[in-house]
Each structure stands twice: as structure tokens, then as C-alpha cells.
Design an enzyme around this catalytic site. Structure first.
Site, PDB file in Angstrom:
ATOM      1  N   ASP A   1      -4.522 -70.650 -78.706  1.00 26.59           N
ATOM      2  CA  ASP A   1      -4.109 -71.351 -77.492  1.00 26.59           C
ATOM      3  C   ASP A   1      -2.595 -71.327 -77.305  1.00 26.59           C
ATOM      4  OD1 ASP A   1      -6.781 -71.872 -77.289  1.00 26.59           O
ATOM      5  OD2 ASP A   1      -6.582 -74.052 -77.226  1.00 26.59           O
TER       6      ASP A   1
ATOM      7  N   ARG B   1       3.113 -87.359 -83.522  1.00 24.70           N
ATOM      8  CA  ARG B   1       3.677 -86.818 -82.282  1.00 24.70           C
ATOM      9  C   ARG B   1       5.155 -87.113 -82.090  1.00 24.70           C
ATOM     10  NH1 ARG B   1       0.188 -83.188 -82.762  1.00 24.70           N
ATOM     11  NH2 ARG B   1      -1.807 -83.462 -81.700  1.00 24.70           N
TER      12      ARG B   1
ATOM     13  N   ASP C   1      -2.013 -86.971 -76.231  1.00 21.02           N
ATOM     14  CA  ASP C   1      -0.932 -86.251 -76.911  1.00 21.02           C
ATOM     15  C   ASP C   1       0.145 -85.769 -75.958  1.00 21.02           C
ATOM     16  OD1 ASP C   1      -1.772 -86.643 -79.483  1.00 21.02           O
ATOM     17  OD2 ASP C   1      -3.161 -84.963 -79.411  1.00 21.02           O
TER      18      ASP C   1
ATOM     19  N   SER D   1     -12.655 -80.007 -81.003  1.00 21.10           N
ATOM     20  CA  SER D   1     -11.212 -79.988 -80.875  1.00 21.10           C
ATOM     21  C   SER D   1     -10.668 -80.776 -82.069  1.00 21.10           C
ATOM     22  CB  SER D   1     -10.822 -80.636 -79.548  1.00 21.10           C
ATOM     23  OG  SER D   1      -9.455 -80.855 -79.497  1.00 21.10           O
TER      24      SER D   1
END
Lengths: 408, 408, 408, 408
Positions: free
Chosen positions: B16, B96, B125, B180
Site C-alpha cells: 500500500d 502515532r 490513525d 487490517s
């Protein structure tokens, strides 16, 4: 002191409260009314009648309060996902306001001007009993023998028994446990003995309601709980009363090694104390209630409940069940539960409570939005940009005005 | 759009984000800088270099951030006993802000005017990355390809690869997982696939870091954790760095079937989502930290922390790590940990984390007061009477003024 | 009782505490050390020396604590915009921990094993003195004569004076006020007398530090306050010490009829009480501090402070200044003030404190964004759409799932 | 865009919203329904009919919502003593959910698929309108012209009028005010113009509803307010409807110079903005409501309300009136008001609202306890000792364990 005519005593039928009967009669020269409640502690309550009669008690109350206990106290508390200090499910705390209520009701019925209990002067239970009593009958007198008398050691207590002809088999436990215990449908608790050393591991033979995870079955047990307005109304499709729900969950949970807890907690009176608890059914209910809420409760409703829960727990722990602030919080909590309906499926295995499914006609889970596929209906991914930019705005301004948000 | 010259991309080396490299180069006609971090996700990061080079990237950053991650993000968060919505240990959320910080640092070093990431437009996210970026560099541009492009299905993505000569073995997972996933030293997460049906049980072969409780050893494992100022500094007496502590606990916990979680959570962007998580080390740390606090923290300090924890958790979940309010809370939390020192002994067994002992030179547990024997030193049981009476006073007044606190 | 050798008394030099000196000497047969503090109450403290000497006191402490009081107690409290029950600026409460601190310091210096004070058994001040004393010297004995003796009426007190040769002109007030009063640099308080009827208006001649708004000047007074880290450092450009700031504001405020308050408040000991207060400088500081924060504090920082303020106020009101939880909150509050710098311009007029301007080099006010003109720089009006849509999402889902958010 | 058939517009009859009518008709080629509400803004609403007709509108709604506004929005909000950021009484915020509700009701009646409003893309009002609309009709389309069009300056707007034959006397204000204003029964607000400089004092001739304190009468006005369940039901003994109560208080307050406010506030969209407000009646109500609560509300109930108030205020400010969390809080607040009955007597004088008396049949004020005389009935001063000692216990333990609570 001397003007007390009649006192209602929370009477277990055990040795300590039997001594209290006699001590009250002698010290206060007053009539004693005994009140013994079946709260699901797992012992017969009816034998307390003969013991009380033997002590000359004329008014003897023995009540089965199990349904009221679970319906009006345990279930409302679990609607809030209540945990004290991150761990404790408040099994002892939640029974006290009900006992206080019955003590006062009986005092009103029998014309008593005082109540009494067998809690010590160092614990929380004295506070819970007495706050409840004062709230419901402000002029009541309270006699707490353990704060008054000098029978503070096992030896002096036994001597008193002998002197006053109190049969020592009034002791409810066949052989004296080294622990101070309390039990009701929600839990059994242990304090004292070796537990007074926080570094010492609790002994395996202390535990009573649960097998150890090691001894639990090698095959998991699956159950399905049905919720209506935040309360469990059925297990595996079978409609059950509140007390029966809890009894059944205790049995299933205990068999699977679920619900043991070993903590050091902060008492309202100011010291830390070690306690061990077995709460098999409650442990299952806690996990399951969060699961049904997770699909039926609005996010901010859930977060508001979470933020207020520690205070609600503290109120119950400290004995303020009958206070205005507890009732205010309860109003809010109960209102939030009107859509908390549906089913939770659980896997129980050697001490673990594992949520494996939840469903509800009132579910707010929207698969069409949550999916990773293309934008569906009401969600436009481009909206996220504006959402983020305005959420960031105050930080962007601060940063652009020269504040260093990294090292600040 | 067209005025972006250089963009720093959070690059995993997977398919990705490899597509994103090419898409950014083509769509924005700009230079792409890649940044790949080792956060303990359990995959090699070095291979990302060759892939980035193959895509024509000239500035390639590959950083081992494991120690910084645990020391400056995970540990501070655990000082607060942080749990989101009663269950989630925030494994994804807490990584994050560190990635955002590095993206901005690299943007500053390389003179880039934009950052980019591979998060979708429906998740949390994107928010966490971008709030961090905007906070630390208010004028930065953010490119979120998943909110812009039309490569939203596997098919269109594959077609793009073929068209643009992107090798499909850039996919980091040998065979494509139906989930995912995201991983770092604190946890691995799973979303999507069968999980999108909240009633469906997660499949056993989804889990990666933990054995099932059923497959865990039949013998318990005992460990001893040493705390200094609220952080673990040693395991079984061996001093370890922050990242090493967590690595070791992950291994021990995973082997004992500890740390699986299956929940429906509320995203900041407004929808509910099902997520499964494995957090073996974190689950142990959570339990142990409460245990060491239970003997070293003042009661009201602990309660204040508990009341503010949900908000602190929400801030981290929502991506506000770099905000003033998170820092304010951190100041308070860190200050509270100056006496949180000592040892916790744990028994790990088939999914259970059982506290069996806690001790500290800074313990506030006072055996002489908590004991059930006669009054010792600073505690006089008679004090309890006045304590209760004045705590009850406002209820007694209300009741004596005619309010019925029972039925009110 | 009899093992107390030396006691430090908070001694005002007035009649009541003079009686206490003698009563302590006789009842406890112990040495009395007097401690008299100048907290800005507006009366000479030096005369207390001769009075104490006349009572045979050998160790006499007279301290000017005004700067310490304002710098270390009043200013930190005002950083939090502290108000108890929406109205009260805590003028009495905030002085008590300082007095407790000095009592204990003097006890340590003089080898005293007890402290004593002249507060009654019904008020908050006994709690504040004693919580402070116990916190700082856990083994100290506390003697609270008003809870022990039977001199509870003016008559019995006077008889005691006569009997023990205590000069009645020890009374600090020329003619006995019908009110119980307390004063320090922050305020003067009034309780008792006609105030015990909450429907009765306070009499005009009760007030001492302020003119009535009716009698205040017909022309407004403008002042400019300069803040550094949340504290006032200058008035109208003149740098002043903390105590001098408050003295000056008291004078200006009092002259303009500012700072009167008449409330019924809830005491920690459980009853409601009527109190009247004059806090001229504090009333100005409260308004001005909010004004400087309004341009320098981040929104969520301000909101977090607002949400925690009532608890912080309660802690101070209840006497928990030296507690861990107050200090934790203070850490957070003080940290938040590092950018609270700048000037506030005020108009004072007949009881009104009107903010007419605020400015700061650390201002977060961004005219280019707030303006109603076209989008400037960092703000794009179109971002609002996504911001609103995602904020609405959870409600849109609930509504689309059939919940009626209007009538629910 | 083009699939919108009919839109309901919040129409003031002024120039801006008249332009919007035409702009909607042209841009969206759709039918426009106008809705004009009398919320007590002090301007005739009926003239809006002719203007709408002149613009070709066929469905015209003109509603008098004053009683609903005060009864169902203003009064519930005041039960919580609601203040945003310590100052702002939320006069604009509280009107928006009612307008949103009517917009949606009319959309449902007329079969419209969209709503529209004249709020800008930088303010809070767009959020409040749209959150309300989405909550009550999740599929509704929202058109916010100010976020879409390019008529963002006075010049372009005028040019559009001329081009489209919109009479400029549609402007509701005779001569254009330099301020952006909003008014309803609760307040009138001012933004923009000179106010965009926070250091600049507001000009005297900006204010509209209040005389300045300087110009207010030299004699005070006394009024008596009667409360039932937290709402005012009578003034000076005259029973009045909710709207009439507020109208009357506005008149009395305005005449006495009461209710002006000049602040910098934090908008939900992320920037700071200067606002001036006149809230004469609301300022009186706020002070009076606290006074009646001070004698009728339990202490902890009051403190719980105080701690939750900032969040409740924030919810209303941010536009979440129809959210679950606002309703949960409202349940709690409303429940708390069942004894908030009685009278408050106020003295109004040149900007000051002074409480001079409060009384209630439900008063919890107990003169016999609060008095300084001997112990009466339910209060025993000796209880205070135990109360203090146990409240101090945790600090005494910490201190005796070697922690220095003074310098810690």
C-alpha cells in the site's frame, strides 16, 4: 446511654453477634430485636431463630432479601460498570445499605430507638451501616459494641461467653477460620490472617466459591446472556429473576475458576487493607455489560459514564448509597440504559471471561460505515480532512505563534 | 496542490505505501522522502530501503525507535493506568504521535513541505498522524491518499501496480491476511474481515502473538517486577531498558496466553468498529502497576487519577498527545509517581495475570493499623463515631426536615 | 492528657485566645508558647507580646507572614480561578494551612508536643488547622479548647476571666461586635448575629473594608494589571511584591465598593452557614486573571482547569492544602500558567469590575482568523462542513437506526 | 447538488438571509421555504412575510417561540447554573437547538430535503444549527451559503442585490451597525468591528439593552423571585409565564445597568473571538438560582452539579443539545431540583445583583445547629475530633512513614 429501650441488631446467629445480644441486654439494660437476612451468603438463616430465642430475644426477624438485593442494589450498580480502585466489585459494600434499610424499617415497626451491628471500629462496614441508618432515621441511636467494649481479643470474648452462658457452638463456622469473612450473593471476602502481609501469597485453601483456574475444566463453557435496559433477564434463553441470574452465574463462574481477586484497597476510614474476594457471577456480569453497552450506547454517553464511575463507586464503597448525589448519578445511569438491550455470548475458561459475540436490535454498530470498502451512505471520507483541520486549529495557532509544542 | 515540492511519507515497505510513493510522485510531481520506523512490530525494517530505492526515492530514513517509543510514550501512558472504554490498552494510538514527531523532524531536516501516510479516511490513525503533524509544524501540508484517490478496492490497487511497475511482492505479508493489522512493541491489532460482524467469534488462527489460554503451559509462571517512579526497571531482579522490559513481558505473556482482547470501540470520527488486540506485555504491566500503586499511592491521589484517566485515555485515543491538556495531565500523573517504587510478584497462568505480592520501602500499608487486634498507635476506634456522625450530618438534617431519603 | 509538656497556641492577643492561654496552663499544667501572625488582618500584632508576657508566656513568636501568605498561598490559589460553591473566594480557608505550618515549625523548634487553637467545634477552621498539623507532624497532640471546655457562653467566659485575672481589655475589638469575624490580606468575614436568619439583609454598618456601591465615587477608576506566569507583578506599570499587590488592590477595590458577598455555604462538618465576606482585591484579581487567561490559555487547557476547579476549591475549603491530591492539582495548574503573561485593563465603578482590555505577547488571539472577512491563511471555511458532519455522525447513526432524538 | 428540491431557510427578513433566498433559488434551482421565529429578539417578525413573498416564497412560517424557548431551553439550562468559560451565559447558543428543531419539523411538514441558514463558516452557530438538524433528521441536506458562495464582502453582496433586484431596505437595521449582532429573549450579542482588537474598550453606544451602570438610577430596586423546582414562577408575588418572567427581568435588569459582559471566548471551531453580551435577566437569574439552591440543595448534590457544569455548558456551547450526553446530564440536573423551591430577595443597583435574603419551606439551613451557642440537638462538638482524626489518617500515616508533606 441508659435511655435506650429497644435496639435492633443485625444478627448473623454467629458467636460474635450472639455475644453482642447479651452484651446489649446487660450493658444497656434494653430489649434486643434481632434481624437476620438471607442475602445469599450460602448459610441457613433459620437456625438463627433458635439461637436468638435462647438468648431471650422476643422479636426475631428473619428475611429472605435475595431478590431485593440483586434487583435494587446489585443490578443498578452494575449498570454503571462499577469498580472501586480499578479492581474491586464492591460485593460487601453494596449489601450494607439494604441491611441498614431493614434495620430502620424494623426499628420503626417495633418502636426501637436504636440499632446495633457487629462491625469493628476500623472498617468500612460500620460507616455503611450507620450512614444508612442516620439517613433513614435521623434521630436513631447507634450502638457499635466493637467501638465500646473491651472484648477485643478472642480470649476476652471467650471468657465473656463462658461467664454469660453463651454456647460456643453459636460459632457459624465449624472450625474457626483464620480470616474475617463476609458473604452474600455477589461475593465472599477474606481479610486478616496471613493476608496482613501484602507480599504473602494467599493460600489456596482460603478460597471457597471458586476452583482455581488450574482445577477448572479443560473445556470452555459458552453462555449467552440477554439484557433488557442494562439488566440480565435470561441466561441461554431461559428467563430468570435477578437473584437467580446471579446464583446461576456464580455457579458457572465458580466452576470455571472465575472471579478471584487479591488487592490492597483504601478504606474510607483512612488506612490501606489487604482483601481477597471471590465474585464469580459479578466478574462475568461486568465483562458482559460492557460488551452489550459497546454496541448500544452512544460514545459520549459511554465516556460520561466512565468518567463518573469512579465517583459512583467511591460513594457506594464509602456508604453513601442513600445520599442525594448517589441518587442523582443513578438517575443519569438508569436513563442511559434504555437501549441497552440484546445478547452477549461469552466463553468461560479457567479464570478467563472472553466476549465472543454481541448483538442487539438497538445496535448502533453500522457495518456499512465501519467497513473498509468504498464510502457508503452517510460517510464521506473527505469530511475527515475538515474534521481534523479544525480539531487541530488551536494547536496550529499556538504553534504558529511561536510555542514549541514538542519541547514545551 | 501543485506547489508541493517534497513530501515525507510514513513508509512501511508494504504494498500500500509503495503504491503511495509512486502515486505521490505522479500526482503531485514531487519528491518523496520515506521514513520507516522500527517500533517493534516484529518485521525487518531494513528491506524497506531497497524497495524505496527501487521506487526512485533518494532520501530514505530508517530508524530504530523502540527505546524512545517505550520510554517516552508507553511508560508515561501506563503511569496513568490508561484504558480506553474500559478495555483497550491503546496500543495503536500511542505509537502515532511518535511517528508524527519523526515525520515532522525529517520534514524539517529535508526541507519538505508536506507529510503523507497510508491511513484510511474512516479511521483514527489519520487523525492521530495529522493532529501531531499540525501541532508540531502548523504550516505543513498533509496528503492522505486514501481520502483522495480512487484506488479504494484491491482490484484497482493491483491494476495500478501493474500499470506502474510496482512489484507485488512489496506486500509485506506472504499471503494476504483478511485482516487490517497494525503492530508495535505494545500490541498487534486486527480489524476487518469476519470481525465486521460483532456476533461472530474471532477465528483462532487470526491471533499471532499469543497462544490461546487452552494451549498455554499447564504450569504457572511467576515473575517479579521492580518499579521506580512508576516505571518497570527490572524483571526478576535483572535491570532492563524500557524496550527490553516490554519485549520480555510480551514473550512471557504471549507464552501464557495473556493479553487477547475482542471489543467494539467508538472511533473519534464517529462510528463504532470491532477490533481485536493482542497486548501480552501491556496486560501484565497494567495489572502490576495498579498493584504497586495500591501500597504506595495516597488514596485520594489514586482516586483523582482514576477519575481523570478516562479523559487522558480519550486524549491519546483521539490523537491529542501533543496538546496542552494532555501535557497538563501528564505533569500531574508524573508527579504522583515519585513514590511508586517497589516490587510486584505475579503469577501468570493460561490467560490470567494474578497479583500474589507487592512490597515497597515507600509502602503506606501500615500493618499495625490495619490489623484487627487492639487499637495501635495512631488509630483510636472511638474516632470512627465522630467521623461517621459528621459525615452523616447533612443527611440527618435533610431527613429530620422531612425529606424521605428512602423513597425520594 | 496529662503528659503534654508544651503547647503552641495560635494566639491573636484577643480575649478568647488569652483565656485559652490560661486554661491550657491550668488544665494541662503545661507550658504555652504563643504564636501571633500578621497576615494583613489590619490590626497590630506587636501588642500581643505584652499580653502573652502578662499571662506568663515565655516563648512568644510574632511573625509577619504577609508576603509568604500571598506568594505561596493566595497567588497559587488564584491561578486556578478558585471559587467555592460558585461564590466564595476562600479568604479564611487559604490562611489556615500557613498558620498550621508555622504552628508545627514552632513546635519543632521549641520541642512542643501539642498545638492548640481558638476555633469552635462547629466550624471549618478547626478542621483546617488540625489537618495541617497532623499532616506535617503526625504524632502531634491537638488541643481544641472549644470542644472541651464549658466556657461556651459569653457569661461563663467573662466569669473565667474575672476568676483568673485576665484583663478584659485583652479584647481586640473596642466594642464587642455582634459578629464572629476573621480577617487577613485576602478578606474579612462575618458570621453570626442577625446573619443567622438567611432571609434578613445584612446591616450596612457591618461591612468594614468596603464602602457600599452607593457611597463609592461617581467616577470610575481605571487600572492596569501586569501578569507573569499567572501572578500579578505590577499595577499601572509599578512593580510590586505579592503582598503589596493585594494591599493596593484592597484599597482601590474597597474604595469602589467592590467585593462584598453574602451567601449560605456548606461547611465540611455538615451544616449550612450564612457568611458575609469583603474581598475587594481578590474580586478584582479573579476577574482579571480570567481575562488574561482568555487570550493566553489554550481552550482545552482552560476547560480542564474549569472542570477541576470546584474540586480544588473544595480541597482548600475542607483543609486539605497539604494533601497529595491538592499538590497534584497544583502541579497541573502551575504548569498551565507558563504563558499567562500580559496586561489587563479594568474599569472599577460602584461595585463593578469591568474588563475593558487585555493584551499579551503570548496571546493566542488571531485577528486574521477571527475576522469576518475572507478566509485568511490557516482557516478554510469549507473545513467546517467535514468538522460538523463527523461531529454529527454518531447522532446521525442513532437517528437513522430509529432512535428519536427529539422525544427520547 | 442539483437533486435538492426544497429547502427550509432560517429567515430573519434581513438583507443577508434575503440574498440567501434568491441565491438558493438560483444556485440550487429549488423551492425555498422560509422560517422566521420570534424568540424575543425585539424586532417584529411579521414583516418577514411580505419580504419572503416578494422573493417568491410560497411556504412561509412565522412562529412565536418565546414561551417554548424559555420553558424548554433557557430554564433547563439555568437549573445547572450554566456558565461557559466562567463568564458567558450562552444566550446565543441556547436558541440554536430550538431553531434547528423547527427547521426539521417544517422540513418534515413541507417535504423539504434540505435546510439552510445564514451563519458563517467561522462561527459556532453553523455547528449548532447543523448538529441539531443532523441529529433530528439524519438524511437531511444542509446548505450553508457562507461556506459556498463568494459574496463574502459587503460590496459583492450589494452587487448581487442590485443584479437580482433585492431591495436593500430588506436590511433590518436602519443604519448598518458595525457589529455582527444576535438577539433573543436571553441576550443580545456583539462581535466584529472595533471588538476585534481585545485591548480596545467597547464603545458605550454599542450597548442596546442596558443603560450603563453610570446612568442607572441612584436608588436601588428590590425584587423578590419565587422558585418552584428550580424555575422562577413569580416576581414580587405575581405569577408569570416563563417568557414573561424573562421579559420582566430583562426590563428591570436593563434599567439598573445589569448584565453587560465583554470577553474573549474559545469557539468550538478552534479560534478565539471577542464577544460582548447584554444578558440583564439572565444575570439576575443566575445569581438568584444559586441563592435558592444554597439553602435547599444538599452539599454534595451542589458540588456534583458544580463539577459537571463546565461540561454541560460546553455541550450547549458546542451545539450538542440533542445529544445523549446532554440529556443524561439534564436528567440528573432536573432530578436535583425537586426541592429547589422558595423565595430569593435581591437588591439591584447600578450593575450589581445583590442577594439580600433567601427562604424556603424546603430549606436545609438549620439555625439550631449553625448557631455559635451550645450544642443543640443533633450536633455534638466532640464528634469533630474523630471526624478530623480519620480525615487526617492517610496524611498522618504518610508523614509517619517518612514522607515530608511540607516540602514534597
Amino acid at each position: 446511654m441508659s435511655d435506650i429501650k429497644k435496639v435492633v441488631l443485625a444478627y448473623s446467629g454467629g458467636l460474635d453477634t450472639s455475644v453482642i445480644v447479651r452484651w446489649l441486654q446487660e450493658t444497656y439494660n434494653c430489649e434486643v430485636v434481632t434481624f437476620t437476612a438471607d442475602l445469599g451468603q450460602g448459610e441457613e438463616v433459620e437456625p438463627a431463630r433458635a439461637k436468638a430465642e435462647a438468648l431471650g430475644v422476643k422479636e426475631i426477624y428473619i428475611d429472605d432479601l435475595r431478590e431485593e438485593f440483586v434487583r435494587d442494589f446489585v443490578f443498578p450498580m452494575f449498570r454503571a460498570n462499577t469498580i472501586y480502585e480499578g479492581e474491586y466489585l464492591l460485593g460487601t459494600s453494596i449489601a450494607r445499605p439494604l441491611i441498614a434499610k431493614r434495620l430502620i424499617e424494623i426499628a420503626n415497626e417495633t418502636g426501637a430507638d436504636a440499632i446495633s451491628h457487629g462491625a469493628t471500629g476500623k472498617g468500612n462496614d460500620q460507616v455503611r451501616f450507620e450512614l444508612g441508618a442516620y439517613a433513614l432515621k435521623p434521630g436513631v441511636a447507634v450502638i457499635a459494641p466493637w467501638r465500646e467494649w473491651d472484648l477485643t481479643s478472642r480470649e476476652t470474648l471467650m471468657a465473656y461467653c463462658e461467664e454469660h452462658n453463651i454456647p460456643v457452638d453459636f460459632s457459624t463456622k465449624k472450625k474457626k477460620s483464620p480470616y474475617s469473612m463476609d458473604a452474600n450473593l455477589l461475593h465472599i471476602s477474606f481479610e486478616g490472617g496471613v493476608l496482613e502481609e501484602p507480599w504473602a501469597e494467599a493460600e489456596e485453601d482460603m478460597w471457597r466459591w471458586t476452583v482455581s483456574p488450574e482445577k477448572a475444566p479443560d473445556e470452555p463453557t459458552y453462555i449467552e446472556l440477554t439484557y433488557l435496559n442494562g439488566d440480565i433477564t435470561a441466561i441461554d434463553g431461559e428467563a430468570l429473576s435477578p437473584a437467580t441470574v446471579l446464583e446461576k452465574l456464580n455457579k458457572i463462574g465458580g466452576a470455571n475458576g472465575i472471579g478471584r481477586l487479591d488487592i490492597v484497597e483504601n478504606r474510607f476510614v483512612g488506612m490501606k487493607a489487604r482483601g481477597c474476594y471471590e465474585t464469580p457471577g459479578g466478574t462475568i456480569m461486568m465483562k458482559a455489560h460492557r460488551a452489550i453497552e459497546s454496541i448500544t450506547l452512544d460514545r459520549e454517553a459511554a465516556h460520561l459514564k466512565d468518567e463518573l464511575m469512579p465517583r459512583y463507586a467511591e460513594l457506594i464503597y464509602n456508604g453513601f448509597w442513600w445520599s442525594e448525589e448517589r441518587k442523582m448519578l443513578q438517575q443519569m445511569i438508569d436513563y442511559s440504559q434504555r437501549y441497552v438491550n440484546g445478547d452477549v455470548r461469552l466463553k468461560l475458561y479457567k479464570g478467563n471471561v472472553i466476549v465472543v459475540g454481541r448483538r442487539s436490535d438497538d445496535s448502533l454498530f453500522d457495518e456499512s460505515i465501519a467497513t473498509f470498502e468504498d464510502d457508503a451512505g452517510s460517510y464521506n471520507q473527505k469530511d475527515a480532512e475538515g474534521f481534523i483541520k479544525l480539531n487541530a486549529l488551536r494547536m496550529r495557532i499556538a504553534s504558529s505563534k511561536g510555542r514549541n509544542l514538542l519541547e514545551d
